[in-house]
Motif scaffolding. Structure first.
Motif, PDB file in Angstrom:
ATOM      1  N   THR A 210      47.349  45.090  39.955  1.00 29.40           N
ATOM      2  CA  THR A 210      46.371  45.865  38.239  1.00 29.40           C
ATOM      3  C   THR A 210      45.327  47.448  39.088  1.00 29.40           C
ATOM      4  O   THR A 210      44.700  47.978  38.419  1.00 29.40           O
ATOM      5  CB  THR A 210      45.329  45.060  38.330  1.00 29.40           C
ATOM      6  OG1 THR A 210      44.237  44.844  39.324  1.00 29.40           O
ATOM      7  CG2 THR A 210      45.640  43.599  37.996  1.00 29.40           C
ATOM      8  N   THR A 268      40.762  47.355  48.757  1.00 25.38           N
ATOM      9  CA  THR A 268      41.413  47.378  47.499  1.00 25.38           C
ATOM     10  C   THR A 268      40.279  47.456  46.841  1.00 25.38           C
ATOM     11  O   THR A 268      40.461  45.867  46.741  1.00 25.38           O
ATOM     12  CB  THR A 268      42.129  48.587  47.798  1.00 25.38           C
ATOM     13  OG1 THR A 268      42.419  49.705  48.466  1.00 25.38           O
ATOM     14  CG2 THR A 268      42.001  49.365  46.093  1.00 25.38           C
ATOM     15  N   TYR A 269      39.370  47.809  45.767  1.00 28.51           N
ATOM     16  CA  TYR A 269      38.831  46.854  44.648  1.00 28.51           C
ATOM     17  C   TYR A 269      39.662  47.530  43.017  1.00 28.51           C
ATOM     18  O   TYR A 269      39.118  48.420  42.405  1.00 28.51           O
ATOM     19  CB  TYR A 269      37.580  46.919  44.859  1.00 28.51           C
ATOM     20  CG  TYR A 269      37.088  45.818  43.332  1.00 28.51           C
ATOM     21  CD1 TYR A 269      36.998  44.535  43.708  1.00 28.51           C
ATOM     22  CD2 TYR A 269      36.470  46.630  42.431  1.00 28.51           C
ATOM     23  CE1 TYR A 269      36.618  43.585  43.212  1.00 28.51           C
ATOM     24  CE2 TYR A 269      36.051  45.368  41.431  1.00 28.51           C
ATOM     25  CZ  TYR A 269      36.306  44.108  41.766  1.00 28.51           C
ATOM     26  OH  TYR A 269      35.153  43.459  40.867  1.00 28.51           O
ATOM     27  N   PRO A 270      40.056  47.101  42.252  1.00 31.21           N
ATOM     28  CA  PRO A 270      40.878  45.612  42.269  1.00 31.21           C
ATOM     29  C   PRO A 270      42.219  45.493  43.973  1.00 31.21           C
ATOM     30  O   PRO A 270      41.876  46.782  43.432  1.00 31.21           O
ATOM     31  CB  PRO A 270      41.321  45.222  41.373  1.00 31.21           C
ATOM     32  CG  PRO A 270      40.925  46.063  40.096  1.00 31.21           C
ATOM     33  CD  PRO A 270      40.318  47.626  41.103  1.00 31.21           C
ATOM     34  N   PRO A 271      42.123  44.578  44.152  1.00 29.23           N
ATOM     35  CA  PRO A 271      43.194  44.175  45.635  1.00 29.23           C
ATOM     36  C   PRO A 271      44.612  44.759  45.294  1.00 29.23           C
ATOM     37  O   PRO A 271      45.249  44.336  43.841  1.00 29.23           O
ATOM     38  CB  PRO A 271      42.992  43.121  46.567  1.00 29.23           C
ATOM     39  CG  PRO A 271      42.530  42.152  45.055  1.00 29.23           C
ATOM     40  CD  PRO A 271      41.640  43.559  44.555  1.00 29.23           C
TER      41      PRO A 271
ATOM     42  N   ASN B 259      38.138  39.722  49.099  1.00 28.11           N
ATOM     43  CA  ASN B 259      39.442  40.498  49.521  1.00 28.11           C
ATOM     44  C   ASN B 259      39.149  40.677  51.247  1.00 28.11           C
ATOM     45  O   ASN B 259      40.165  40.617  52.223  1.00 28.11           O
ATOM     46  CB  ASN B 259      38.919  41.511  49.108  1.00 28.11           C
ATOM     47  CG  ASN B 259      39.485  40.139  47.090  1.00 28.11           C
ATOM     48  OD1 ASN B 259      40.379  39.870  47.495  1.00 28.11           O
ATOM     49  ND2 ASN B 259      39.714  41.655  46.752  1.00 28.11           N
ATOM     50  N   ASN B 284      44.926  38.101  40.461  1.00 28.51           N
ATOM     51  CA  ASN B 284      45.535  39.186  39.533  1.00 28.51           C
ATOM     52  C   ASN B 284      45.068  38.551  38.171  1.00 28.51           C
ATOM     53  O   ASN B 284      45.173  39.905  37.793  1.00 28.51           O
ATOM     54  CB  ASN B 284      47.135  39.625  39.252  1.00 28.51           C
ATOM     55  CG  ASN B 284      47.516  40.923  40.582  1.00 28.51           C
ATOM     56  OD1 ASN B 284      46.521  41.156  41.589  1.00 28.51           O
ATOM     57  ND2 ASN B 284      48.629  40.145  41.251  1.00 28.51           N
ATOM     58  N   HIS B 287      41.430  39.739  37.122  1.00 29.77           N
ATOM     59  CA  HIS B 287      41.295  40.816  37.550  1.00 29.77           C
ATOM     60  C   HIS B 287      41.571  41.006  35.915  1.00 29.77           C
ATOM     61  O   HIS B 287      41.329  41.874  35.330  1.00 29.77           O
ATOM     62  CB  HIS B 287      41.573  41.904  38.463  1.00 29.77           C
ATOM     63  CG  HIS B 287      40.808  42.286  39.896  1.00 29.77           C
ATOM     64  ND1 HIS B 287      39.836  42.270  39.949  1.00 29.77           N
ATOM     65  CD2 HIS B 287      41.312  41.842  40.817  1.00 29.77           C
ATOM     66  CE1 HIS B 287      38.848  42.302  41.186  1.00 29.77           C
ATOM     67  NE2 HIS B 287      39.873  41.731  42.058  1.00 29.77           N
ATOM     68  N   ARG B 288      42.722  40.436  35.434  1.00 28.91           N
ATOM     69  CA  ARG B 288      43.263  41.041  33.673  1.00 28.91           C
ATOM     70  C   ARG B 288      42.020  40.321  33.010  1.00 28.91           C
ATOM     71  O   ARG B 288      41.904  41.090  32.159  1.00 28.91           O
ATOM     72  CB  ARG B 288      44.936  40.844  33.946  1.00 28.91           C
ATOM     73  CG  ARG B 288      45.801  41.965  34.453  1.00 28.91           C
ATOM     74  CD  ARG B 288      46.733  41.398  34.983  1.00 28.91           C
ATOM     75  NE  ARG B 288      47.717  42.295  35.510  1.00 28.91           N
ATOM     76  CZ  ARG B 288      48.994  42.664  35.649  1.00 28.91           C
ATOM     77  NH1 ARG B 288      49.239  41.935  34.520  1.00 28.91           N
ATOM     78  NH2 ARG B 288      49.777  43.032  36.141  1.00 28.91           N
ATOM     79  N   ARG B 291      39.954  42.668  33.114  1.00 30.28           N
ATOM     80  CA  ARG B 291      39.354  43.720  32.182  1.00 30.28           C
ATOM     81  C   ARG B 291      39.399  43.999  30.951  1.00 30.28           C
ATOM     82  O   ARG B 291      39.536  44.592  29.780  1.00 30.28           O
ATOM     83  CB  ARG B 291      40.507  44.682  33.270  1.00 30.28           C
ATOM     84  CG  ARG B 291      40.809  45.871  32.947  1.00 30.28           C
ATOM     85  CD  ARG B 291      42.521  46.409  33.374  1.00 30.28           C
ATOM     86  NE  ARG B 291      43.109  45.615  32.806  1.00 30.28           N
ATOM     87  CZ  ARG B 291      45.110  45.686  33.783  1.00 30.28           C
ATOM     88  NH1 ARG B 291      45.049  46.755  34.052  1.00 30.28           N
ATOM     89  NH2 ARG B 291      45.522  44.508  33.318  1.00 30.28           N
TER      90      ARG B 291
END
Lengths: 398, 398
Positions: A210, A268-271, B259, B284, B287-288, B291
């Motif tokens: 993402t 990293t964020y998001p990874p 993470n 993922n 996060h999506r 978002r």
């Protein structure tokens, strides 16, 4: 007239970073492409993986144009414009210094193709921009240090301007003038060293990320620590190991650094995930193979994708390739499993299979490209190989 | 006589670390189980996931014995012996201080079962040792701070000695006396908070690792940096976020820290992979999802395995569970997908599906356990629930 039409072609190889921070997303300056630490790579041989670029300039051309792999692309791309602008600036400087033969008002046509297998997921921008800058420099009769210009096309392209083992010195200056590449050892330095690209099957592509790598610098606190406190020492160790051809030292640093790079992606964020289940299986396979022999015979490195790049001494290639074939059984009618430099057949002992003891992952690896270190960009002398015809347009065969 | 036979049972929950370093492999002392940094966890509710332990002591017992999940195990296990020895030491101290009713020459029988679904891959040692120490303490009439003893059975067990939100303070002393757990907030503090354990299918288990976590401390330079420079600040932030029930702050720290923990596993040499393709897809997806809504509604954390633990406010549970079900289509005849606390049904909009846009991964998740924060160890009062019969042996039903 001679000055109204100029043409040059060259080919240039894909390069593989040994992950001493080849993190092109890890930039301290996005515009100039200045990295947050130095890095080291090996330029692969053109005989296996290459980009070929032809540049022509003529008074008859109406505008700058570019064709990539047979398709016309947008010449106004900022990175492309940076390279064109910098080369023309040097050419202007040269003309002002006394060479009036060059008409800088002429437009260029650029045509570039790469022979990388489609869908291999191999990064082509390093070879592409290196080849472009090298060929533009020929056409515009520009000489001298060009890696700083290639860097502005694609960070890693600066390393591809040289053959063999190459470091990209991060530099200190704000304008990036000292952020250039330097050859550490030529491609002839370590002739026994072989490189295998294990192309991961597209079926098992990593789940979509993402976020892009530009967020790593902003969000990963491990990345900052790595760049400042880990990489400088490892660069020195790695160059030393390369100079004395100490495979075990070279191999362990390569694995540790590849893993640490991917650790910072996860931090990293998001990874960001570049390693998939095939990559994880390759990593485990390599460690178990080395453990079985009680010595480090094989090493892996992963760039921004799931394909493993394996470094290995020539004498161990046949057996290791058999091991890969056993634990990643290829499709029976899937074409050649090994491409590039020929690999002798070898047997595989039951003992070694048991020692590795992983569950085979059918079709996890599509094929293996067998190659070695190669020279930097080379001029293509044969006119038949030029990609642009006498009309300044791509030849039919491109 | 009353003093010659004593028996107590208690149940104790599985705990989930919020990954502010719950890295039991990251020890500064392996023997005493002293961690390299402090950590924070939430104790889950016994109604969903629990261990029950009965301890009996009798003059008629010939030797110390233990049964785990119906099978007699080796009582001489060093960690088990540490807990027994420490509890007996405190009991002796207490008797010397004036309680002569306890005959310390009596042997103990221990019987423990957990109700965790088999093959769920959920860590049971935290609940197991917490329950053991708590129950032993009852039988031996020992009171006071017991988390330091539970810690010597399994590091994370010290946190399970308390309910709700618990920190394990790393401590400074060499003898570990100050490395104990402390409740940060009770289980009643944040009643809207729900916890979902996404049990990854065993079919997609991670490829075997060649190394254990004890090597991380020796080999990962990122781990050291993390422990010293990142975790202390994050602990403070996390406790603050918890206190003020700031879901977004709590959630982001939890994801970042999970993470980073897995990043240090990857930085270990050889590297350790706990996250597999199912885990990557869950990450993922979260996060999506967040978002799409422009706010952090869901968070994940992963311990030493591929199962995701999701924290989410009650009102968002039904939709999120539908999302999980859509992107990890369960087996049609695979039994109940949601276990534990009931989840209302919800609809799933095409817009949300498109916004997430991942390729569904059939059967990637076997089922979801829906639960919440729970209390610390509880005495089991009902004699029918004791696991040992009047003969001091496990009942038929165990």
């Amino acid at each position: 007239t001679a000055s109204s039409k100029r043409l040059a072609s060259s080919d240039c190889s894909y390069e593989v970073c040994m992950k001493l921070f080849c993190f092109s997303g890890g930039k301290r300056d996005e515009e100039l492409i200045l990295p947050i630490n130095s890095s080291l790579s090996v330029t692969l041989h053109q005989d296996q993986l290459k980009t070929t670029t032809t540049v022509a300039t003529s008074r008859s051309f109406q505008e700058d144009r570019i064709w990539l792999n047979g398709k016309e692309e947008d010449i106004t791309h900022p990175r492309l414009q940076s390279c064109l602008r910098e080369i023309r600036r040097l050419a202007r400087k040269r003309r002002n210094d006394g060479d009036p033969s060059l008409d800088l008002s002429h437009k260029v046509h650029i045509c570039s193709v790469n022979n990388f297998p489609t869908a291999a997921g191999l990064a082509s921008s390093a070879a592409g921009f290196a080849c472009l800058v090298y060929t533009l420099a020929r056409v515009f009769a520009v000489e001298g240090e060009l890696s700083g210009i290639a860097r502005q096309g694609s960070g890693s392209a600066c390393r591809s301007m040289y053959g063999g083992f190459v470091q990209w010195i991060m530099g200190q200056k704000d304008d990036g003038k000292d952020s250039i590449a330097q050859q550490v050892e030529p491609e002839t330095h370590w002739p026994e060293l072989r490189i295998l690209v294990l192309v991961a099957s597209a079926e098992r592509k990593p789940v979509g990320s993402t976020s892009g790598m530009q967020t790593s610098v902003q969000t990963s606190c491990l990345l900052k620590h790595r760049a400042e406190s880990v990489v400088p020492g490892r660069m020195v160790e790695m160059i030393e190991a390369l100079r004395r051809k100490d495979f075990a030292a070279f191999a362990e640093l390569t694995m540790k650094d590849s893993n640490q790079f991917h650790a910072t992606c996860l931090d990293t964020y998001p990874p960001i995930f570049y390693l998939n289940s095939v990559s994880q299986q390759v990593i485990n396979l390599v460690h178990r193979y080395n453990r079985h022999y009680g010595e480090t015979r094989v090493t892996y490195t992963f760039d921004a994708g799931p394909n493993a790049v394996i470094f290995i001494l020539q004498q161990h290639v046949p057996e290791f390739v058999r091991v890969v074939q056993h634990f990643f059984p290829p499709e029976t009618n899937g074409g050649q499993f090994i491409k590039g430099l020929p690999v002798k057949s070898a047997s595989l002992s039951e003992e070694l299979k048991r020692a590795i003891g992983l569950e085979p992952m059918p079709k996890g690896i599509s094929y293996v490209i067998s190659t070695k270190a190669g020279p930097g960009p080379r001029i293509v002398e044969d006119p038949a190989q030029h990609l642009l015809g006498s009309d300044g347009l791509p030849k039919e065969t491109v």
